[in-house]
Design a protein around this motif. Structure first.
Motif, PDB file in Angstrom:
ATOM      1  N   GLN A 220       0.618  -1.354   0.221  1.00  0.00           N
ATOM      2  CA  GLN A 220       0.001  -0.043   0.285  1.00  0.00           C
ATOM      3  C   GLN A 220       0.642   1.522  -0.053  1.00  0.00           C
ATOM      4  OE1 GLN A 220      -2.810  -0.997  -0.516  1.00  0.00           O
ATOM      5  NE2 GLN A 220      -2.741  -2.585  -0.111  1.00  0.00           N
ATOM      6  N   ASP A 221       1.711   1.170   0.236  1.00  0.00           N
ATOM      7  CA  ASP A 221       3.020   2.111   0.484  1.00  0.00           C
ATOM      8  C   ASP A 221       4.310   1.858  -0.160  1.00  0.00           C
ATOM      9  OD1 ASP A 221       4.551   4.321   1.362  1.00  0.00           O
ATOM     10  OD2 ASP A 221       4.203   4.398   3.566  1.00  0.00           O
ATOM     11  N   LYS A 222       3.997   2.875  -1.347  1.00  0.00           N
ATOM     12  CA  LYS A 222       5.489   1.949  -2.107  1.00  0.00           C
ATOM     13  C   LYS A 222       6.648   2.633  -1.142  1.00  0.00           C
ATOM     14  CE  LYS A 222       7.720   3.820  -6.684  1.00  0.00           C
ATOM     15  NZ  LYS A 222       8.994   4.535  -6.498  1.00  0.00           N
ATOM     16  N   GLU A 223       6.931   4.350  -0.900  1.00  0.00           N
ATOM     17  CA  GLU A 223       7.816   4.904   0.081  1.00  0.00           C
ATOM     18  C   GLU A 223       8.782   3.712   0.806  1.00  0.00           C
ATOM     19  OE1 GLU A 223       8.427   8.779   0.451  1.00  0.00           O
ATOM     20  OE2 GLU A 223       7.574   9.013  -0.972  1.00  0.00           O
ATOM     21  N   GLN A 224       7.337   2.907   1.649  1.00  0.00           N
ATOM     22  CA  GLN A 224       7.510   2.523   3.003  1.00  0.00           C
ATOM     23  C   GLN A 224       8.122   0.957   2.608  1.00  0.00           C
ATOM     24  OE1 GLN A 224       4.707   0.717   5.006  1.00  0.00           O
ATOM     25  NE2 GLN A 224       6.133  -0.227   6.925  1.00  0.00           N
ATOM     26  N   LEU A 225       8.046   0.345   0.960  1.00  0.00           N
ATOM     27  CA  LEU A 225       8.145  -0.927   0.899  1.00  0.00           C
ATOM     28  C   LEU A 225      10.293  -0.436   0.586  1.00  0.00           C
ATOM     29  CD1 LEU A 225       7.602  -3.337  -0.104  1.00  0.00           C
ATOM     30  CD2 LEU A 225       6.709  -2.411  -2.548  1.00  0.00           C
ATOM     31  N   GLU A 226       9.801   0.289  -0.213  1.00  0.00           N
ATOM     32  CA  GLU A 226      11.314   0.767  -1.447  1.00  0.00           C
ATOM     33  C   GLU A 226      12.199   0.857   0.268  1.00  0.00           C
ATOM     34  OE1 GLU A 226      10.644   3.860  -3.270  1.00  0.00           O
ATOM     35  OE2 GLU A 226       9.934   3.242  -5.216  1.00  0.00           O
ATOM     36  N   ASP A 227      11.983   1.233   1.130  1.00  0.00           N
ATOM     37  CA  ASP A 227      12.825   1.934   2.621  1.00  0.00           C
ATOM     38  C   ASP A 227      12.778   0.230   3.225  1.00  0.00           C
ATOM     39  OD1 ASP A 227      12.756   4.565   2.620  1.00  0.00           O
ATOM     40  OD2 ASP A 227      11.681   5.174   3.688  1.00  0.00           O
ATOM     41  N   TYR A 228      11.724  -0.795   3.058  1.00  0.00           N
ATOM     42  CA  TYR A 228      12.029  -2.225   3.489  1.00  0.00           C
ATOM     43  C   TYR A 228      13.092  -2.654   2.710  1.00  0.00           C
ATOM     44  CZ  TYR A 228       8.665  -2.080   7.864  1.00  0.00           C
ATOM     45  OH  TYR A 228       8.137  -1.862   8.548  1.00  0.00           O
ATOM     46  N   LEU A 229      12.732  -2.483   1.142  1.00  0.00           N
ATOM     47  CA  LEU A 229      14.259  -3.038   1.287  1.00  0.00           C
ATOM     48  C   LEU A 229      15.148  -3.072   1.025  1.00  0.00           C
ATOM     49  CD1 LEU A 229      11.686  -3.163  -2.469  1.00  0.00           C
ATOM     50  CD2 LEU A 229      13.038  -5.869  -1.422  1.00  0.00           C
ATOM     51  N   VAL A 230      15.375  -1.725   0.845  1.00  0.00           N
ATOM     52  CA  VAL A 230      16.962  -1.262   1.037  1.00  0.00           C
ATOM     53  C   VAL A 230      17.526  -1.805   2.110  1.00  0.00           C
ATOM     54  CG1 VAL A 230      18.320   0.921   1.421  1.00  0.00           C
ATOM     55  CG2 VAL A 230      16.894   1.055  -0.710  1.00  0.00           C
ATOM     56  N   LEU A 231      16.830  -1.173   3.128  1.00  0.00           N
ATOM     57  CA  LEU A 231      17.504  -1.608   4.848  1.00  0.00           C
ATOM     58  C   LEU A 231      17.444  -3.468   4.402  1.00  0.00           C
ATOM     59  CD1 LEU A 231      15.734  -0.103   7.001  1.00  0.00           C
ATOM     60  CD2 LEU A 231      17.420   0.679   6.251  1.00  0.00           C
ATOM     61  N   THR A 232      16.596  -4.101   4.625  1.00  0.00           N
ATOM     62  CA  THR A 232      16.687  -5.922   4.744  1.00  0.00           C
ATOM     63  C   THR A 232      17.527  -6.520   3.381  1.00  0.00           C
ATOM     64  OG1 THR A 232      14.398  -5.508   5.207  1.00  0.00           O
ATOM     65  CG2 THR A 232      14.988  -7.434   4.636  1.00  0.00           C
ATOM     66  N   LEU A 233      18.030  -5.828   2.044  1.00  0.00           N
ATOM     67  CA  LEU A 233      18.827  -6.624   1.083  1.00  0.00           C
ATOM     68  C   LEU A 233      20.109  -6.280   1.709  1.00  0.00           C
ATOM     69  CD1 LEU A 233      17.286  -5.853  -1.874  1.00  0.00           C
ATOM     70  CD2 LEU A 233      17.712  -7.925  -1.008  1.00  0.00           C
ATOM     71  N   ASN A 234      20.460  -5.114   2.485  1.00  0.00           N
ATOM     72  CA  ASN A 234      21.445  -4.645   3.186  1.00  0.00           C
ATOM     73  C   ASN A 234      22.423  -5.483   3.630  1.00  0.00           C
ATOM     74  OD1 ASN A 234      22.240  -2.371   1.419  1.00  0.00           O
ATOM     75  ND2 ASN A 234      21.389  -0.740   2.354  1.00  0.00           N
ATOM     76  N   LYS A 235      21.224  -5.676   4.731  1.00  0.00           N
ATOM     77  CA  LYS A 235      21.511  -7.150   6.035  1.00  0.00           C
ATOM     78  C   LYS A 235      21.917  -8.086   5.307  1.00  0.00           C
ATOM     79  CE  LYS A 235      18.423  -6.239   8.607  1.00  0.00           C
ATOM     80  NZ  LYS A 235      16.890  -6.851   9.690  1.00  0.00           N
ATOM     81  N   ALA A 236      20.951  -8.470   4.031  1.00  0.00           N
ATOM     82  CA  ALA A 236      21.151 -10.059   3.905  1.00  0.00           C
ATOM     83  C   ALA A 236      23.066  -9.916   3.400  1.00  0.00           C
ATOM     84  CB  ALA A 236      20.435 -10.184   3.267  1.00  0.00           C
ATOM     85  N   ILE A 237      23.447  -8.926   2.165  1.00  0.00           N
ATOM     86  CA  ILE A 237      23.890  -8.591   1.946  1.00  0.00           C
ATOM     87  C   ILE A 237      25.008  -8.937   2.609  1.00  0.00           C
ATOM     88  CG2 ILE A 237      25.976  -7.346   0.100  1.00  0.00           C
ATOM     89  CD1 ILE A 237      22.862  -6.502  -1.328  1.00  0.00           C
ATOM     90  N   GLU A 238      25.097  -8.179   3.917  1.00  0.00           N
ATOM     91  CA  GLU A 238      25.962  -7.683   4.731  1.00  0.00           C
ATOM     92  C   GLU A 238      27.059  -9.192   5.214  1.00  0.00           C
ATOM     93  OE1 GLU A 238      26.866  -5.850   8.818  1.00  0.00           O
ATOM     94  OE2 GLU A 238      25.473  -5.215   7.571  1.00  0.00           O
TER      95      GLU A 238
END
Length: 108
Positions: free
Chosen positions: A61-79
């Protein structure tokens, strides 16, 4: 002396093969990461290949929130994947290094 050199070259070739095998094995090591509230889940290999993304409906429902979640979670996974990858490959490299005084500190 020539025998020592040939032995070292053989050990180097053996280490290269072990590194290759380790990289292939790391394709099967899966790392799961999720957002703090569990609304986004990511699975990535230790070679940093994305395998899956699960997104809770509420995030759609919230594009910006989804983008933020993706960036944060992907960065943690990559780390996490990078740590596993580097640890595994460093262990193989260290195992294959000849015993040269002072060199052991490079792989700690």
């Amino acid at each position: 002396m020539f025998g020592d050199f040939m032995g070292m070259m053989g050990k180097l070739k053996e280490t290269q093969e072990k590194v290759k095998q380790t990289k292939e094995r790391l394709n099967t090591v899966l790392i799961d990461e999720e957002s703090s509230d569990g609304l986004l889940k990511i699975t990535i290999t230790a070679n940093r290949e994305l395998k899956s993304i699960a997104i809770d409906e509420s995030l759609l429902q919230d594009k910006e929130q989804l983008e933020d979640y993706l960036v944060l979670t992907l960065n943690k996974a990559i780390e996490q994947a990078t740590k596993v990858n580097e640890t595994e490959l460093a262990a193989v490299a260290k195992e294959g290094m000849p015993n040269i005084p002072g060199m052991d500190s490079l792989f700690k």
